[in-house]
Design an enzyme around this catalytic site. Structure first.
Site, PDB file in Angstrom:
ATOM      1  N   GLU A  51       0.813  -1.230   0.000  1.00 44.92           N
ATOM      2  CA  GLU A  51       0.000   0.000   0.000  1.00 44.92           C
ATOM      3  C   GLU A  51       0.840   1.271   0.000  1.00 44.92           C
ATOM      4  OE1 GLU A  51      -0.465  -2.619   1.925  1.00 44.92           O
ATOM      5  OE2 GLU A  51      -2.559  -3.266   1.801  1.00 44.92           O
ATOM      6  N   PHE A 113     -11.117  -6.962  14.481  1.00 45.48           N
ATOM      7  CA  PHE A 113     -10.082  -7.447  13.568  1.00 45.48           C
ATOM      8  C   PHE A 113      -9.760  -6.372  12.517  1.00 45.48           C
ATOM      9  CE2 PHE A 113      -8.917  -9.827   9.637  1.00 45.48           C
ATOM     10  CZ  PHE A 113      -7.685 -10.269  10.088  1.00 45.48           C
ATOM     11  N   GLN A 114      -8.491  -6.037  12.409  1.00 48.11           N
ATOM     12  CA  GLN A 114      -7.982  -5.050  11.460  1.00 48.11           C
ATOM     13  C   GLN A 114      -8.586  -3.659  11.657  1.00 48.11           C
ATOM     14  OE1 GLN A 114      -8.121  -6.896   7.499  1.00 48.11           O
ATOM     15  NE2 GLN A 114      -6.082  -7.719   7.918  1.00 48.11           N
ATOM     16  N   LYS A 163     -17.414  -0.374   6.588  1.00 52.41           N
ATOM     17  CA  LYS A 163     -17.917  -1.417   5.701  1.00 52.41           C
ATOM     18  C   LYS A 163     -19.434  -1.276   5.498  1.00 52.41           C
ATOM     19  CE  LYS A 163     -17.036  -6.238   4.670  1.00 52.41           C
ATOM     20  NZ  LYS A 163     -16.404  -7.490   5.089  1.00 52.41           N
ATOM     21  N   MET A 475      24.379   8.180   1.292  1.00 53.50           N
ATOM     22  CA  MET A 475      24.301   9.505   1.903  1.00 53.50           C
ATOM     23  C   MET A 475      24.591   9.440   3.398  1.00 53.50           C
ATOM     24  SD  MET A 475      24.098  12.628   1.308  1.00 53.50           S
ATOM     25  CE  MET A 475      23.177  13.338  -0.054  1.00 53.50           C
TER      26      MET A 475
HETATM   27  C1  LIG Z   1      12.573   5.497   4.692  1.00 52.52           C
HETATM   28  C2  LIG Z   1      13.883   6.123   4.999  1.00 52.52           C
HETATM   29  N1  LIG Z   1      14.720   5.546   5.894  1.00 52.52           N
HETATM   30  C3  LIG Z   1      15.921   6.100   6.163  1.00 52.52           C
HETATM   31  C4  LIG Z   1      16.313   7.250   5.535  1.00 52.52           C
HETATM   32  C5  LIG Z   1      17.657   7.889   5.855  1.00 52.52           C
HETATM   33  N2  LIG Z   1      18.509   7.926   4.663  1.00 52.52           N
HETATM   34  C6  LIG Z   1      18.649   9.005   3.873  1.00 52.52           C
HETATM   35  S1  LIG Z   1      19.644   8.749   2.566  1.00 52.52           S
HETATM   36  C7  LIG Z   1      19.940   7.178   3.033  1.00 52.52           C
HETATM   37  C8  LIG Z   1      20.862   6.284   2.244  1.00 52.52           C
HETATM   38  C9  LIG Z   1      20.337   6.000   0.906  1.00 52.52           C
HETATM   39  O1  LIG Z   1      21.103   4.962   0.353  1.00 52.52           O
HETATM   40  P1  LIG Z   1      20.861   4.471  -1.119  1.00 52.52           P
HETATM   41  O2  LIG Z   1      19.417   4.235  -1.344  1.00 52.52           O
HETATM   42  O3  LIG Z   1      21.750   3.319  -1.395  1.00 52.52           O
HETATM   43  O4  LIG Z   1      21.270   5.741  -1.987  1.00 52.52           O
HETATM   44  P2  LIG Z   1      22.669   6.513  -2.089  1.00 52.52           P
HETATM   45  O5  LIG Z   1      22.707   7.541  -1.002  1.00 52.52           O
HETATM   46  O6  LIG Z   1      23.752   5.491  -1.926  1.00 52.52           O
HETATM   47  O7  LIG Z   1      22.643   7.143  -3.449  1.00 52.52           O
HETATM   48  C10 LIG Z   1      19.248   6.861   4.208  1.00 52.52           C
HETATM   49  C11 LIG Z   1      19.328   5.558   4.922  1.00 52.52           C
HETATM   50  C12 LIG Z   1      15.394   7.833   4.631  1.00 52.52           C
HETATM   51  N3  LIG Z   1      15.660   8.980   3.997  1.00 52.52           N
HETATM   52  N4  LIG Z   1      14.222   7.241   4.359  1.00 52.52           N
END
Ligand SMILES: Cc1ncc(C[n+]2csc(CCOP(=O)(O)OP(=O)(O)O)c2C)c(N)n1
Length: 571
Positions: A51, A113-114, A163, A475
Site C-alpha cells: 500500500e 479485527f484489522q 464497511k 548519503m
Molecule cells: C525510509 C527512509 N529511511 C531512512 C532514511 C535515511 N537515509 C537518507 S539517505 C539514506 C541512504 C540511501 O542509500 P541508497 O538508497 O543506497 O542511496 P545513495 O545515497 O547510496 O545514493 C538513508 C538511509 C530515509 N531517507 N528514508
C-alpha cells in the site's frame, strides 16, 4: 430521476465524476464491497504490491499530471502501510485522495479485527481527513476531499469508509458546484499596498535573486516566472522541488541552492540585497543556519499558504496568493534594470568550480554516479521524466541532469522518503504514457519498494530503472565520513544480484562497471520496448559536493578539493 445506489457504487461513480481514470490500490476485507463494485466502473485499477506503493504511485501521478492521484486500501494494516506515502505527499504539497475501508461502524472502538483509528493516525499528515459511516455521506465527502486536495496549497486527504457505509444504500445525489466549506479559504490574494511595496523593493534592488520553488509548478506559472526574470533582469536560483520550474539552459538560471546546491548560488544568496521567493518555504536544507542567512537581503515572499509566511524566515513583504496571479499583477509594473555589476560579481563567484567538478577531473578508470547521470541526460537530451529516490544519487541527479521542462523531476523533497522512486515512476508513467521515464535510485532505496517491479510488469510499463549501486547507504555513509570519523556503522549494504532479480520478473537487465559501457547500455535501454533495469556499479565511497553541513552557515560549504588552488570559500 435520482438513482438508488450502494455506498460502494457511489465511491466509483464519484471518482469518475471527479475525473479519475486510474486508481492504485490493494484489497482486503473492509474494502471488499468497494472492490466488488469495481466491475461496473470505467476506472482502471492498478494492483500494487504494497500500500505504500499505492500512495507513491498516486503522488507521482499527481505530480506529473497536475491532477489528483487516488490510492485505495483496506483497514488496519492496509491503511497504516499508506502512512509514509501520505506524509510524503503532505510535505511536498501533492494532491492525493486516499480511500480506506474501515470495520463496521458498530465495531468501531472494540479493537475489532484489522481496526485502526486511521483518521487519528493521519490527522497531522493530511490536509484533512474524514470518517464516513453512512452511504448518504459518501458523495459529498468525496467532492469535498477532491476540492480540498487540489485547491489552495494542495495536499493529501484521507477518507475512511466503514464497511456498512459501503454496503448501505441511498439515493445518489451530485452537485457540481464547488463545495462551500466554512473556514476554508484557499483563494487568498494580496493587498494592493503589498504589491506597491514589492515593486519598490524590486526597483531599488542592486543584487536581487529570484527563488523558484515547487509552487510555480503547482500554479502553472512557468511562463510568468520567465517573463518576470527576463524583464526585471534577475537571476533565478532553484529549490530541489523547483527544478524544472525555470529552464536549466536559460542564461538567468543560477542552479540549485541549499545543502547540495552550487557553491556560487549559495554565496550569491548571502551577497544578495533582495530575495524574491516564489512558491517555496525556506526549508532548513535551503537556508542553513537561519541566524546568518541572507542577512543583507530584504525578502519578498510569494506564497499561497499564509502559515508559511514568517515561519522560518522573517520577510519584509508577503504576497499571499497564487504565484501565477501575483506575477501577472506585478509584471506590467516591473522595470528593466541594468545589473551588470551584480552579474559580473556572480560570474566571479564561480571561481574554480568547473575544475573541481568530477566531470572535469582526469579519467581514473572508475565509474562515478555523476558520469552515469550526465550520460543519461545527454542521451535523453534532457527530455525524460526522471523519478529519483533519496540519497546521494538524488543530489547528483539534481546537479547533473539539466531539466528544462516542468514536472520532469519527480522526487521526495520534504520527507526524503527512501522507496519513493520506483512506485512514483509507475504513477508518472501512467500520467504521461508517451513520456520516457527513468528511475534513478540507490541500492538501498530500491530494496525498500522493489516489490513494485511486478506491478511494472503486470501493467506492461516501459520504464528504465538505473540503480546507482555503491554498496552503501551512501548519503548516510557520507555523513559518517564527515561527522562521525568514518565509523561506518550499519551502512555497508548487501544486495542481491539486481540483474538476476530483474530477470526473475521478466525484466530485461544488465550490469555496468565501466564508463565506456554507460552510453551503449543507456542507448539499448531506450530502444527496448518494455521495462529495463541497469545495475550501475559505481565508485563506492564517492561524496556529494558541495555540502553545507546541517545547521552551518549557507556559505560555509565543504567542497570537492580543487586540483589547482583552494579558494576563500573553502573554510
Ligand atoms: C525510509 C527512509 N529511511 C531512512 C532514511 C535515511 N537515509 C537518507 S539517505 C539514506 C541512504 C540511501 O542509500 P541508497 O538508497 O543506497 O542511496 P545513495 O545515497 O547510496 O545514493 C538513508 C538511509 C530515509 N531517507 N528514508
Amino acid at each position: 430521476m435520482k438513482k438508488t445506489m450502494t455506498g460502494a457504487q457511489i465511491i466509483w461513480e464519484c471518482l469518475e465524476r471527479e475525473g479519475t481514470k486510474i486508481a492504485f490500490g490493494y484489497p482486503g476485507g473492509a474494502i471488499l464491497p468497494t472492490y466488488d463494485a469495481l466491475k461496473h466502473s470505467s476506472i482502471h485499477h492498478v494492483l500494487v504490491r504494497h500500500e505504500q506503493g499505492a500512495t507513491h504511485m498516486a503522488d507521482g501521478y499527481a505530480r506529473v499530471s497536475g491532477g489528483v492521484g487516488v490510492a485505495i486500501a483496506t483497514s488496519g494494516p492496509g491503511a497504516t502501510n499508506m502512512v509514509t506515502g501520505i506524509a510524503t505527499a503532505m510535505l511536498d504539497s501533492s494532491p492525493i485522495v486516499c480511500i480506506t475501508g474501515q470495520v463496521g461502524s458498530k465495531l468501531i472502538g472494540t479493537d475489532a479485527f484489522q481496526e485502526t483509528d486511521i483518521t487519528g493516525v493521519t490527522l497531522p499528515i493530511t490536509k484533512h481527513n474524514y470518517l464516513v459511516t453512512k452511504a448518504s455521506e459518501i458523495a459529498q465527502t468525496i467532492r469535498e476531499a477532491f476540492y480540498i486536495a487540489k485547491s489552495g496549497r494542495p495536499g493529501p486527504v484521507l477518507i475512511d469508509v466503514t464497511k456498512d457505509a459501503q454496503q448501505g444504500t441511498c439515493e445518489f445525489d451530485w452537485e457540481s458546484a464547488a463545495p462551500q466549506l466554512p473556514g476554508y479559504r484557499p483563494d487568498l490574494s494580496p493587498d494592493a499596498a503589498h504589491y506597491k511595496q514589492a515593486l519598490e523593493l524590486i526597483k531599488t534592488a542592486k543584487r536581487p535573486v529570484i527563488f523558484a520553488g515547487h509552487g510555480i509548478m503547482i500554479s502553472g506559472a512557468m511562463r510568468e516566472v520567465r517573463d518576470f526574470a527576463e524583464k526585471a533582469g534577475v537571476p533565478v536560483a532553484l529549490t530541489l522541488l523547483g527544478i524544472g520550474a525555470f529552464p536549466a539552459s536559460h542564461p538567468l538560471n543560477l542552479g540549485m541552492m541549499g545543502m547540495h546546491g552550487e557553491a556560487w548560488v549559495n554565496q550569491a544568496i548571502q551577497d544578495a540585497d533582495l530575495l524574491i521567493a516564489l512558491g517555496m518555504r525556506f526549508d532548513d536544507r535551503v537556508t542553513g543556519n537561519l541566524k546568518n542567512y541572507a542577512t543583507k537581503a530584504k525578502k519578498i515572499h510569494v506564497e499561497i499558504d499564509p502559515s508559511e509566511i514568517n515561519k522560518n524566515v522573517k520577510v519584509d513583504v508577503a504576497l499571499v496568493g497564487d504565484v501565477r496571479e501575483v506575477l501577472n499583477e506585478l509584471l506590467p509594473h516591473v522595470e528593466a534594470t541594468d545589473r551588470k555589476e551584480w552579474f559580473d560579481h556572480i560570474e566571479s563567484l564561480k571561481g574554480d568550480s568547473a575544475v573541481r567538478d568530477i566531470q572535469n577531473l582526469p579519467d581514473n578508470g572508475h565509474l562515478y554516479a555523476a558520469h552515469v547521470i550526465n550520460d543519461i541526460w545527454r542521451e535523453t537530451e534532457g527530455n525524460a521524466i526522471v523519478v529519483t529516490d533519496v540519497g546521494q544519487h538524488q543530489m547528483w541527479e539534481a546537479q547533473y541532469y539539466k531539466h528544462d521542462n516542468p514536472r520532469s523531476l519527480i522526487t521526495s523533497g520534504g520527507l526524503g522518503t527512501m522507496g519513493f522512486a520506483l512506485p512514483a515512476a509507475i504513477g508518472a508513467k501512467m500520467a504521461n504514457p508517451d513520456a520516457e521515464v527513468w528511475v534513478i535510485v540507490g541500492d538501498g532505496g530500491f530494496q525498500m519498494t522493489m516489490c513494485e517491479l511486478a506491478t511494472i510488469v503486470q501493467e506492461r510499463l516501459d520504464i528504465n530503472i538505473a540503480i546507482i549501486n555503491n554498496g552503501y547507504l551512501g548519503m548516510v555513509r557520507q555523513w559518517q565520513e564527515f561527522f562521525y570519523e568514518r565509523n561506518y556503522q550499519a551502512t555497508p549494504l548487501l544486495s542481491p544480484d539486481f540483474s538476476v532479480l530483474a530477470s526473475a520478473y521478466g525484466i530485461k537487465s544488465s550490469s555496468v562497471t565501466t564508463r565506456a559501457d554507460v552510453v551503449p547500455t543507456v542507448r539499448a535501454a531506450r530502444k527496448h520496448q518494455g521495462a529495463v533495469l541497469i545495475d550501475f556499479q559505481v565508485e563506492q565511497e564517492d561524496t556529494v559536493y558541495p555540502m553545507v553541513p546541517a545547521g552551518a552557515d549557507l556559505h560555509n560549504m565543504i567542497r570537492r578539493p580543487s586540483p589547482i588552488v583552494e579558494t576563500a570559500m573553502d573554510k
